[in-house]
Design a protein around this motif. Structure first.
Motif, short mmCIF file in Angstrom:
data_model
loop_
_atom_site.label_atom_id
_atom_site.label_comp_id
_atom_site.label_asym_id
_atom_site.label_seq_id
_atom_site.Cartn_x
_atom_site.Cartn_y
_atom_site.Cartn_z
N LYS A 197 4.70 2.19 46.49
CA LYS A 197 5.41 1.82 45.27
C LYS A 197 5.78 0.34 45.27
O LYS A 197 5.67 -0.34 44.24
N ILE A 198 6.21 -0.16 46.42
CA ILE A 198 6.56 -1.58 46.54
C ILE A 198 5.30 -2.43 46.29
O ILE A 198 5.34 -3.44 45.56
N VAL A 202 4.98 -5.06 43.15
CA VAL A 202 4.82 -6.51 43.37
C VAL A 202 3.49 -7.01 42.80
O VAL A 202 3.46 -8.02 42.09
N ILE A 203 2.42 -6.33 43.09
CA ILE A 203 1.10 -6.80 42.68
C ILE A 203 0.93 -6.71 41.17
O ILE A 203 0.42 -7.64 40.53
N ARG A 204 1.37 -5.62 40.57
CA ARG A 204 1.21 -5.48 39.12
C ARG A 204 2.23 -6.28 38.33
O ARG A 204 2.07 -6.50 37.13
N ILE A 232 -11.90 -13.21 47.49
CA ILE A 232 -12.23 -11.78 47.55
C ILE A 232 -11.01 -10.97 47.95
O ILE A 232 -10.72 -9.92 47.36
N MET A 233 -10.28 -11.47 48.94
CA MET A 233 -9.08 -10.77 49.39
C MET A 233 -8.02 -10.71 48.29
O MET A 233 -7.43 -9.65 48.03
N ALA A 234 -7.80 -11.84 47.64
CA ALA A 234 -6.76 -11.90 46.60
C ALA A 234 -7.10 -10.98 45.43
O ALA A 234 -6.27 -10.18 44.98
N PHE A 235 -8.31 -11.08 44.94
CA PHE A 235 -8.71 -10.24 43.80
C PHE A 235 -8.86 -8.79 44.20
O PHE A 235 -8.61 -7.88 43.39
N GLY A 236 -9.25 -8.53 45.45
CA GLY A 236 -9.35 -7.15 45.93
C GLY A 236 -7.99 -6.48 46.01
O GLY A 236 -7.83 -5.32 45.61
N ILE A 237 -7.00 -7.20 46.54
CA ILE A 237 -5.63 -6.66 46.62
C ILE A 237 -5.08 -6.42 45.23
O ILE A 237 -4.44 -5.40 44.95
N ASN A 238 -5.33 -7.37 44.33
CA ASN A 238 -4.85 -7.21 42.96
C ASN A 238 -5.53 -6.02 42.26
O ASN A 238 -4.87 -5.21 41.60
N SER A 239 -6.83 -5.91 42.43
CA SER A 239 -7.56 -4.81 41.79
C SER A 239 -7.15 -3.47 42.37
O SER A 239 -7.09 -2.46 41.65
N GLY A 240 -6.86 -3.44 43.68
CA GLY A 240 -6.48 -2.18 44.33
C GLY A 240 -5.26 -1.54 43.71
O GLY A 240 -5.16 -0.31 43.63
N TYR A 242 -4.36 -1.57 40.57
CA TYR A 242 -4.73 -0.91 39.32
C TYR A 242 -5.66 0.29 39.57
O TYR A 242 -5.56 1.32 38.90
N VAL A 243 -6.57 0.13 40.54
CA VAL A 243 -7.47 1.24 40.88
C VAL A 243 -6.67 2.41 41.45
O VAL A 243 -7.02 3.59 41.22
N ALA A 244 -5.59 2.13 42.17
CA ALA A 244 -4.76 3.20 42.75
C ALA A 244 -4.20 4.11 41.65
O ALA A 244 -4.23 5.34 41.76
N GLU A 245 -3.72 3.50 40.58
CA GLU A 245 -3.19 4.30 39.47
C GLU A 245 -4.30 5.03 38.72
O GLU A 245 -4.08 6.11 38.17
N ILE A 246 -5.50 4.44 38.71
CA ILE A 246 -6.64 5.13 38.09
C ILE A 246 -6.98 6.39 38.87
O ILE A 246 -7.16 7.48 38.30
N PHE A 247 -7.06 6.28 40.20
CA PHE A 247 -7.35 7.44 41.04
C PHE A 247 -6.22 8.47 40.95
O PHE A 247 -6.48 9.69 40.87
N ARG A 248 -5.01 7.99 40.98
CA ARG A 248 -3.86 8.91 40.92
C ARG A 248 -3.87 9.71 39.62
O ARG A 248 -3.68 10.94 39.62
#
Length: 359
Positions: A197-198, A202-204, A232-240, A242-248
């Motif tokens: 959740k943290i 923070v990321i979103r 790649i790391m920065a955009f990957g962490i940011n994308s993750g 949003y993808v987490a909520e998509i999977f959830r």
């Protein structure tokens, strides 16, 4: 001493000296104007340019032909719209070079090479619309000095960053989505759920460009590291996030009876998730994941903040070299639009296939 260019538009047949300009007969009335300009420009180093008229059907000279020191002539790839009339009340037009109306033309390059600061335009077409032809502007921005490589190399870098950041985002998002959905269904993994959740908050809740700058200048500020892996790391962490909520949301959309059916078959929770829930959830979220890839592709346009030469930065470099913003930036926009349209079409085909498989 400031250097001034006296641009004489389409009216001089020959040149001997400042007091011996030879005109076409119909242009004799311009002589007092040029003498006035020469008198006022004595304190300046003067570059005299004969700008020949160039119709749209005429061939355009790509290079200026040198005549003698401080005197050049040519068409310079410039169109002069003959439909506009001259304001007879105005003796001449004087402007700073970069605001002279010659930007993006070969003449502008000649003026910059000669370190010209001011431009004085005189002639029967002084107030006409002066502009570079489309062909010459294209040559200047992309063909000259192989500037198209900035676009091609930038596109390659953009696609590399987007692909690997998307893969990282899917892996990270899947893990976070599983933890969140497991907690929602069973109440377990409380500590990991709090950490997730943290992470999501923070990321979103912060701009991706700020995250990129923090990772590059703060996290890796004391080390020398290639910029592309950082992006790649920065955009990957940011994308993750949003993808987490998509999977959830995909997992939670599956009917609860599917979980009960799996448990009744003797599967434990993780086996049920692996063999029953996730295949159905993945089919639900696949189109949304593809849309996330498109969004990520456009978000990578801020990579230039850490001096990565991506597609957008490549167009901006061309703009800074040619001082012509329209064509390189429009080209960048068209490349992005083309890629997005291609992936949008692929997503539509994928969704159609998924609907057919459900039947």
């Amino acid at each position: 001493m400031a250097k001034t260019a006296l641009i004489i538009v389409d009216m001089v047949r020959d040149f001997t000296d400042p007091e011996g300009l030879v005109f076409y007969p119909e242009n004799q009335k311009i002589l007092p104007r040029i003498k006035k300009v020469l008198d006022e420009s004595r304190k300046h180093e003067l570059l005299i340019v004969f700008l020949q008229h160039c119709n749209r059907k005429d061939k355009v000279d790509k290079k200026a032909q040198s005549m003698r020191p401080n005197c050049i002539e040519g068409t310079f790839g410039i169109e002069i719209d003959p439909m506009l009339e001259v304001d007879e009340k105005k003796d001449y037009v004087i402007r700073k070079r970069r605001y002279s109306g010659f930007f993006g033309t070969d003449l502008d390059l000649v003026l910059r090479e000669n370190e010209v600061e001011n431009v004085v335009v005189v002639g029967t077409k002084t107030n006409c619309c002066i502009r570079a032809t489309v062909t010459d502007a294209f040559y200047l921005n992309f063909i000259s000095d192989d500037r198209w490589h900035y676009i091609a190399d930038g596109l390659k870098t953009t696609l590399i960053i987007t692909f690997f950041a998307c893969m990282m985002g899917i892996v990270l998002g899947f893990i976070v989505g599983m933890i969140r959905s497991t907690h929602d269904k069973t109440g377990k993994l409380k500590l990991l759920n709090i950490l997730c959740k943290i992470y999501l908050t923070v990321i979103r809740g912060t701009p991706v460009v700020v995250q990129l700058l923090i990772i590059y200048f703060v996290v890796f500020g004391s080390t020398r590291i290639d910029k592309v892996p950082v992006a790649i790391m920065a955009f990957g962490i940011n994308s993750g996030a949003y993808v987490a909520e998509i999977f959830r949301s995909g997992i939670m959309s599956i009917d609860a009876g599917q979980m009960e059916a799996g448990r009744s078959l003797g599967f434990n929770y993780f086996q049920t998730m692996r063999y029953i829930i996730m295949p159905q959830a993945f089919k639900v979220v696949l189109p949304t994941l593809c849309n996330e890839f498109i969004s990520l592709l456009k978000e990578t346009s801020v990579s230039g903040y850490i001096a990565i030469q991506d597609l957008t930065k490549g167009g901006d470099i061309i703009r800074s070299r040619t001082y012509s913003a329209f064509m390189p930036l429009i080209a960048v926009a068209l490349v992005y639009l083309t890629i997005v349209l291609i992936f949008t079409k692929l997503i539509q085909i994928l969704e159609r296939r998924l609907r057919q498989s459900e039947r």
